[in-house]
Design a protein around this motif. Structure first.
Motif, short mmCIF file in Angstrom:
data_model
loop_
_atom_site.label_atom_id
_atom_site.label_comp_id
_atom_site.label_asym_id
_atom_site.label_seq_id
_atom_site.Cartn_x
_atom_site.Cartn_y
_atom_site.Cartn_z
N LEU A 69 -18.07 14.91 42.02
CA LEU A 69 -18.11 15.85 40.90
C LEU A 69 -19.35 16.73 40.95
CD1 LEU A 69 -16.52 16.71 38.42
CD2 LEU A 69 -17.85 15.07 37.09
N GLY A 70 -20.41 16.23 41.53
CA GLY A 70 -21.66 16.97 41.51
C GLY A 70 -22.48 16.51 40.33
N GLY A 71 -22.95 17.43 39.52
CA GLY A 71 -23.79 17.07 38.37
C GLY A 71 -23.04 16.38 37.27
N MET A 72 -23.79 15.67 36.47
CA MET A 72 -23.23 14.98 35.30
C MET A 72 -22.72 16.02 34.31
SD MET A 72 -22.91 12.01 33.64
CE MET A 72 -24.14 10.85 34.18
N PRO A 73 -21.49 15.86 33.82
CA PRO A 73 -20.97 16.80 32.83
C PRO A 73 -21.78 16.74 31.53
CG PRO A 73 -19.29 15.20 33.44
CD PRO A 73 -20.53 14.82 34.15
N LYS A 74 -21.90 17.88 30.88
CA LYS A 74 -22.66 17.97 29.64
C LYS A 74 -21.78 17.52 28.47
CE LYS A 74 -24.96 21.31 26.71
NZ LYS A 74 -25.21 22.72 26.46
N ILE A 75 -22.32 16.64 27.64
CA ILE A 75 -21.59 16.21 26.44
C ILE A 75 -21.43 17.42 25.53
CG2 ILE A 75 -21.69 14.76 24.37
CD1 ILE A 75 -23.08 12.65 26.12
N GLY A 76 -20.19 17.64 25.09
CA GLY A 76 -19.86 18.82 24.29
C GLY A 76 -19.33 19.96 25.14
N GLY A 77 -19.48 19.83 26.45
CA GLY A 77 -18.96 20.85 27.36
C GLY A 77 -17.46 20.71 27.55
N VAL A 78 -16.86 21.72 28.14
CA VAL A 78 -15.42 21.73 28.38
C VAL A 78 -15.14 21.33 29.83
CG1 VAL A 78 -13.35 23.18 28.44
CG2 VAL A 78 -15.04 23.48 26.62
N MET A 79 -14.12 20.50 29.99
CA MET A 79 -13.69 20.08 31.32
C MET A 79 -12.18 20.20 31.38
SD MET A 79 -14.41 16.46 33.23
CE MET A 79 -15.94 16.95 34.02
N LEU A 80 -11.67 20.64 32.51
CA LEU A 80 -10.23 20.72 32.72
C LEU A 80 -9.77 19.49 33.49
CD1 LEU A 80 -9.83 24.45 33.78
CD2 LEU A 80 -9.32 23.45 31.56
N LEU A 81 -8.74 18.83 32.99
CA LEU A 81 -8.13 17.72 33.70
C LEU A 81 -6.64 18.00 33.75
CD1 LEU A 81 -8.44 14.98 35.10
CD2 LEU A 81 -8.04 13.92 32.88
N ASP A 82 -6.13 18.15 34.97
CA ASP A 82 -4.72 18.49 35.18
C ASP A 82 -4.32 19.72 34.37
OD1 ASP A 82 -4.43 16.39 36.99
OD2 ASP A 82 -3.90 14.98 35.41
N ASP A 95 -24.06 3.55 38.31
CA ASP A 95 -24.40 3.28 39.71
C ASP A 95 -23.59 4.12 40.70
OD1 ASP A 95 -26.39 1.35 39.12
OD2 ASP A 95 -24.82 -0.15 38.80
N GLY A 96 -23.57 5.41 40.47
CA GLY A 96 -22.90 6.31 41.40
C GLY A 96 -21.47 6.65 41.03
N ILE A 97 -20.98 6.04 39.96
CA ILE A 97 -19.66 6.37 39.44
C ILE A 97 -19.87 6.94 38.04
CG2 ILE A 97 -17.42 5.51 38.67
CD1 ILE A 97 -17.70 3.26 40.68
N TYR A 98 -19.30 8.11 37.79
CA TYR A 98 -19.36 8.67 36.44
C TYR A 98 -18.21 8.13 35.62
CZ TYR A 98 -22.61 12.33 38.09
OH TYR A 98 -23.68 13.02 38.60
N SER A 99 -18.52 7.66 34.43
CA SER A 99 -17.53 7.27 33.44
C SER A 99 -17.52 8.41 32.42
CB SER A 99 -17.96 5.95 32.79
OG SER A 99 -17.22 5.71 31.63
N ILE A 100 -16.40 9.12 32.34
CA ILE A 100 -16.35 10.33 31.52
C ILE A 100 -15.26 10.19 30.46
CG2 ILE A 100 -15.96 12.84 31.53
CD1 ILE A 100 -16.92 12.76 34.48
N SER A 101 -15.66 10.37 29.20
CA SER A 101 -14.71 10.34 28.08
C SER A 101 -14.42 11.76 27.65
CB SER A 101 -15.29 9.56 26.90
OG SER A 101 -15.53 8.23 27.28
N LEU A 102 -13.14 12.06 27.48
CA LEU A 102 -12.70 13.40 27.09
C LEU A 102 -11.87 13.31 25.81
CD1 LEU A 102 -11.38 14.67 30.55
CD2 LEU A 102 -13.65 15.02 29.56
N GLU A 103 -11.85 14.43 25.09
CA GLU A 103 -11.08 14.49 23.86
C GLU A 103 -10.49 15.89 23.69
OE1 GLU A 103 -13.01 14.66 19.71
OE2 GLU A 103 -12.53 12.55 20.08
N ALA A 104 -9.25 15.94 23.26
CA ALA A 104 -8.61 17.23 22.94
C ALA A 104 -8.02 17.10 21.54
CB ALA A 104 -7.51 17.56 23.95
N ALA A 105 -8.41 17.97 20.65
CA ALA A 105 -7.91 17.92 19.27
C ALA A 105 -6.60 18.67 19.18
CB ALA A 105 -8.93 18.53 18.32
N LYS A 106 -5.65 18.06 18.49
CA LYS A 106 -4.35 18.69 18.24
C LYS A 106 -4.02 18.51 16.77
CE LYS A 106 -2.56 17.87 22.83
NZ LYS A 106 -1.44 17.47 23.64
#
Length: 107
Positions: A69-82, A95-106
């Protein structure tokens, strides 16, 4: 080999290996091998207040090799998944694996 080196090797060869646990998904427009973890997401949500009247929030938790992924994603930033847009609600370097939580409001 040190223990840390063995863990990193196992991360690539087993945990985030496409033939073992990993799945290919589009992350910010690029194909990446990740693991979507619904069980850990349920456990984490038990510790949060997630009730909001009239709003359904789709949540996802996934793991990705930090170097993929490169850099750590910024909390509050936007990420596209699929090709769907999500807000990053949590990002941890495990330890070299990013655990990333995402949320989309509907509504």
């Amino acid at each position: 080999m040190t223990f840390k080196e063995l863990v990193q090797q196992d991360t690539k060869e087993i945990f985030l290996n496409f033939d073992e646990f990993g799945e290919t998904h589009l992350v910010d427009g690029e194909e990446k091998v990740i693991i979507i973890d619904t069980n850990e997401l349920v456990e984490r949500e038990k510790r949060r207040d997630i009730s909001m009247a009239g709003v359904f929030k789709k949540r996802l938790l996934f793991y990705i090799q930090a170097e993929d992924l490169g850099g750590m994603p910024k909390i509050g930033g936007v990420m596209l998944l699929d090709r769907k847009s999500y807000v990053v609600t949590d990002a941890i370097n495990e330890d070299g694996i990013y655990s990333i939580s995402l949320e989309a409001a509907k509504a």
